[in-house]
Write a protein that holds these residues in place. Structure first.
Motif, mmCIF file in Angstrom:
data_model
loop_
_atom_site.group_PDB
_atom_site.id
_atom_site.type_symbol
_atom_site.label_atom_id
_atom_site.label_comp_id
_atom_site.label_asym_id
_atom_site.label_seq_id
_atom_site.Cartn_x
_atom_site.Cartn_y
_atom_site.Cartn_z
ATOM 1 N N GLY A 92 0.796 -1.225 0.000
ATOM 2 C CA GLY A 92 0.000 0.000 0.000
ATOM 3 C C GLY A 92 0.824 1.269 0.000
ATOM 4 N N ARG A 93 2.127 1.166 -0.309
ATOM 5 C CA ARG A 93 2.993 2.349 -0.284
ATOM 6 C C ARG A 93 3.250 2.924 -1.669
ATOM 7 N NH1 ARG A 93 5.581 -0.944 3.793
ATOM 8 N NH2 ARG A 93 6.933 -1.867 2.183
ATOM 9 N N PHE A 94 2.797 2.220 -2.713
ATOM 10 C CA PHE A 94 3.027 2.709 -4.076
ATOM 11 C C PHE A 94 1.814 2.374 -4.925
ATOM 12 C CE2 PHE A 94 5.135 3.373 -8.142
ATOM 13 C CZ PHE A 94 6.020 4.407 -7.840
ATOM 14 N N ARG A 95 1.430 3.315 -5.783
ATOM 15 C CA ARG A 95 0.239 3.131 -6.616
ATOM 16 C C ARG A 95 0.516 2.140 -7.739
ATOM 17 N NH1 ARG A 95 -3.848 7.471 -6.495
ATOM 18 N NH2 ARG A 95 -4.462 6.552 -8.486
ATOM 19 N N GLU A 96 -0.388 1.192 -7.915
ATOM 20 C CA GLU A 96 -0.221 0.186 -8.960
ATOM 21 C C GLU A 96 -0.298 0.818 -10.348
ATOM 22 O OE1 GLU A 96 -1.778 -4.343 -9.809
ATOM 23 O OE2 GLU A 96 -3.151 -2.906 -8.865
ATOM 24 N N ASP A 97 -1.224 1.789 -10.524
ATOM 25 C CA ASP A 97 -1.369 2.400 -11.853
ATOM 26 C C ASP A 97 -0.131 3.224 -12.217
ATOM 27 O OD1 ASP A 97 -1.944 4.222 -9.852
ATOM 28 O OD2 ASP A 97 -3.952 4.726 -10.583
ATOM 29 N N LEU A 98 0.518 3.839 -11.244
ATOM 30 C CA LEU A 98 1.750 4.580 -11.529
ATOM 31 C C LEU A 98 2.882 3.612 -11.872
ATOM 32 C CD1 LEU A 98 3.370 7.184 -11.715
ATOM 33 C CD2 LEU A 98 3.736 7.053 -9.236
ATOM 34 N N LEU A 99 2.933 2.476 -11.189
ATOM 35 C CA LEU A 99 3.957 1.473 -11.499
ATOM 36 C C LEU A 99 3.840 1.036 -12.947
ATOM 37 C CD1 LEU A 99 6.205 -0.518 -10.804
ATOM 38 C CD2 LEU A 99 4.459 -2.074 -9.913
ATOM 39 N N TYR A 100 2.610 0.805 -13.431
ATOM 40 C CA TYR A 100 2.427 0.398 -14.819
ATOM 41 C C TYR A 100 2.901 1.477 -15.783
ATOM 42 C CZ TYR A 100 -0.451 -3.435 -13.055
ATOM 43 O OH TYR A 100 -0.896 -4.562 -12.400
ATOM 44 N N ARG A 101 2.700 2.746 -15.413
ATOM 45 C CA ARG A 101 3.135 3.851 -16.275
ATOM 46 C C ARG A 101 4.658 3.964 -16.327
ATOM 47 N NH1 ARG A 101 0.063 6.752 -20.024
ATOM 48 N NH2 ARG A 101 -2.104 6.496 -19.414
ATOM 49 N N LEU A 102 5.297 3.740 -15.177
ATOM 50 C CA LEU A 102 6.754 3.895 -15.101
ATOM 51 C C LEU A 102 7.491 2.675 -15.640
ATOM 52 C CD1 LEU A 102 7.197 5.489 -11.556
ATOM 53 C CD2 LEU A 102 7.384 6.640 -13.760
ATOM 54 N N ASN A 103 6.948 1.500 -15.395
ATOM 55 C CA ASN A 103 7.654 0.264 -15.704
ATOM 56 C C ASN A 103 7.234 -0.309 -17.048
ATOM 57 O OD1 ASN A 103 9.368 -1.864 -15.372
ATOM 58 N ND2 ASN A 103 8.077 -2.994 -13.950
#
Length: 446
Positions: free
Chosen positions: A294-305
Motif C-alpha cells: 500500500g505504499r506505491f500506486r499500482e497504476d503509476l507502477l504500470y506507467r513507469l515500468n
C-alpha cells in the motif's frame, strides 16, 4: 516494414492505387492533402512518398520543398497530369526521385516504387549502422566494464534509448542508476534537451509539490515569485526520479495525471501547461512489493515500468573491478595533481576479495583514497574487509585467467604457455570461472 504514402485529391485514384499496392504486398497509407501527409512523416521515415503535383492547398512542389528540408534523402515520386511534364522536370531539378505521368499502369508505378524502396532501405540501414557505431564507442566510455552482464546492459540501453517509453531501473545503492539513466538520455533524440535528476528521498514532503510542479507567486506563504518545477524544466528532455519509491502517495497521484494527460498545473494556478518528457525511475526495493504493502500506486507502477533495466551489483561482476578501480584512481590522481600509483597484486587480490556492499560508489571512494596515498580502506583507513582466503584466491585466479586470455587474444596455446598450464587444467579453470575463448577474440577472428 517499409511504407508508402500516396497523396492525391481524387478519391477514385487513391482507392485504385491502394488496392494495387496492397495486392503486391506493400504497406500503403493514402492521403487527400499534402498537409495530412506531412503530419505522418519524420526524418527517418522508412519508405517512399508518392504525390500528385496539382492539389488544392499545398501543391506537390511545395510539399517536395518541405520534404527536402525534413530529409534530403527521402525518395519523393511526383505524379503529373498531361501537359505537366515541364513541371515534372522542374521537380526533378529540385530533388524529386522520379515522376510518373497520368494515366499510369500498375506495372509502371510498382517498378519505380521498388527501385525507390531499395534505395531508401540502404539509406536507412547505413544511418542505423553509423548511429550504432557512434553510440557503441561512446557508451563503452560512459559505462565501463568487460563483464557479460555489463555488455548486455549496454546493449539494452542502446535498444531502449531512442524509444519514447518510460523505464524503471533496479539496482542496489551505489550501483550507478543515475549513470544508466544518463546514458538512456544521452543516446536518445532528447539528448539536446534537459536531463533533470531528482532524488525523491531527499526532499521534505511539504516541499514536494512545489519542487515537482512549480508554483505561482503567492501560492503559499513564502512563495515570493513564480517557480518552474522540475517536471516543466524537463520539457522535451528526460526526468530522472531516483528512489522513486519515496514519492508520497499524494504526489504519486499527481505525477500519474501528468503522465496520462501530458500536462501540469503549477501550484496556485488553474492554467494547464503541456509537457513532453520521458520519465526514468530508479528504485532499490521491488515496487510490486511496495504496491502490495500500500505504499506505491499500482497504476503509476504500470506507467513507469514500461521497460525495466537491472544493474548487477559489483560482487556479481568482479571482472570489472580492476578496470573500474584503475579508471577512478587515475581520474582522482589527475584531479588532485598527483602521479598515478600502481595497483600491485596484493591490492588487486584485496579488491577482488571484497564484496563491495556500496558497489561502484564505494569502489570509487577506495580508488580516490589509493590515489591520495591513504590506502584503499574505509573512512578510518582500515583495510577493506575481505572474504575467506579461498574466495579471495578464486577471485584472483579468475582475474589472472582473464588477463592472460585478453593478452593472448583468446589464443589457447599462447595462454597455456603464458600461464604454464596444461590444456586440460586450463579448460577446467575456464569452465569453473565461466570464461569463454570467444569473448577474448580480436574482431574478425573465429
Amino acid at each position: 516494414m517499409q511504407q508508402i504514402i500516396f497523396i492525391d485529391d481524387e478519391a477514385s485514384i487513391r482507392e485504385a492505387v491502394e488496392q494495387w499496392l496492397e495486392l503486391s504486398g506493400l504497406s500503403v497509407r493514402t492521403c487527400a492533402r499534402a498537409e495530412e501527409a506531412l503530419a505522418l512523416l519524420s526524418a527517418d521515415f522508412p519508405g517512399v512518398v508518392v504525390s500528385d503535383v496539382r492539389m488544392p492547398g499545398m501543391d506537390g512542389l511545395a510539399l517536395l520543398e518541405r520534404l527536402r528540408a525534413l530529409d534530403a534523402e527521402l525518395p519523393v515520386i511526383m505524379v503529373t497530369g498531361h501537359g505537366d511534364v515541364p513541371m515534372a522536370v522542374s521537380a526533378m531539378q529540385q530533388g524529386a526521385y522520379d515522376f510518373i505521368e497520368k494515366p499510369f499502369t500498375p506495372e509502371r508505378l510498382l517498378g519505380t516504387l521498388q527501385r525507390a524502396l531499395d534505395k531508401r532501405r540502404l539509406v536507412c540501414e547505413n544511418r542505423a549502422l553509423r548511429r550504432q557505431a557512434a553510440q557503441q564507442g561512446s557508451i563503452e566510455a560512459s559505462l565501463l566494464g568487460i563483464s557479460p552482464a555489463i555488455r548486455e546492459l549496454r546493449r539494452q540501453i542502446l535498444e531502449l534509448a531512442d524509444t519514447s517509453v518510460n523505464v524503471l531501473i533496479r539496482g542496489e545503492t551505489g550501483s550507478g542508476k543515475e549513470r544508466v539513466a544518463r546514458c538512456l538520455h544521452d543516446f536518445s533524440r532528447r539528448a539536446g534537451k534537459a536531463f533533470v535528476a531528482l532524488n525523491c528521498a531527499a526532499i521534505p514532503e511539504q516541499l514536494f509539490e512545489s519542487e515537482l510542479f512549480g508554483h505561482e507567486g503567492g501560492a503559499f506563504t513564502g512563495a515570493q515569485g513564480k517557480r518552474i518545477g522540475r517536471i516543466e524544466h524537463a520539457d522535451g528532455g528526460t526526468l530522472f526520479l531516483d528512489e522513486v519509491e519515496s514519492l508520497p502517495l499524494a504526489q504519486q497521484a499527481k505525477l500519474l495525471r501528468v503522465l496520462q494527460e501530458k500536462s501540469l498545473e503549477r501550484l496556485g494556478s488553474n492554467r494547464s501547461i503541456a509537457v513532453d518528457l520521458r520519465v526514468i525511475g530508479a528504485a532499490k526495493p521491488d515496487l510490486a512489493a511496495e504496491v502490495r504493502a500500500g505504499r506505491f500506486r499500482e497504476d503509476l507502477l504500470y506507467r513507469l515500468n514500461v521497460a525495466e533495466l537491472h544493474i548487477p551489483p559489483l560482487r556479481e561482476r568482479r571482472e570489472d573491478i580492476p578496470l573500474l578501480f584503475e579508471h577512478f584512481a587515475r581520474a582522482a590522481a589527475e584531479q588532485h595533481g598527483r602521479e598515478p600509483r600502481p595497483v600491485g597484486p596484493d591490492l588487486l587480490a584485496q579488491l577482488l576479495g571484497h564484496d563491495w556492499p556500496g558497489n561502484v560508489r564505494e569502489l570509487a571512494n577506495a580508488a580516490e583514497r589509493h590515489a591520495l596515498g591513504l590506502g584503499a580502506g574505509g573512512a578510518a583507513g582500515a583495510a577493506l574487509p575481505a572474504q575467506s582466503l579461498a574466495a579471495q584466491l578464486e577471485a584472483f585466479e579468475a582475474q589472472c585467467l582473464r588477463q592472460a586470455l585478453q593478452q593472448c587474444r583468446g589464443n589457447i596455446a599462447e595462454t597455456m604457455a603464458l600461464l604454464q598450464l596444461p590444456r586440460r587444467t586450463l579448460n577446467e579453470k575456464m569452465q569453473r570461472h565461466g570464461l569463454n575463448r570467444s569473448d577474448f577474440l580480436a574482431e574478425g577472428e573465429a
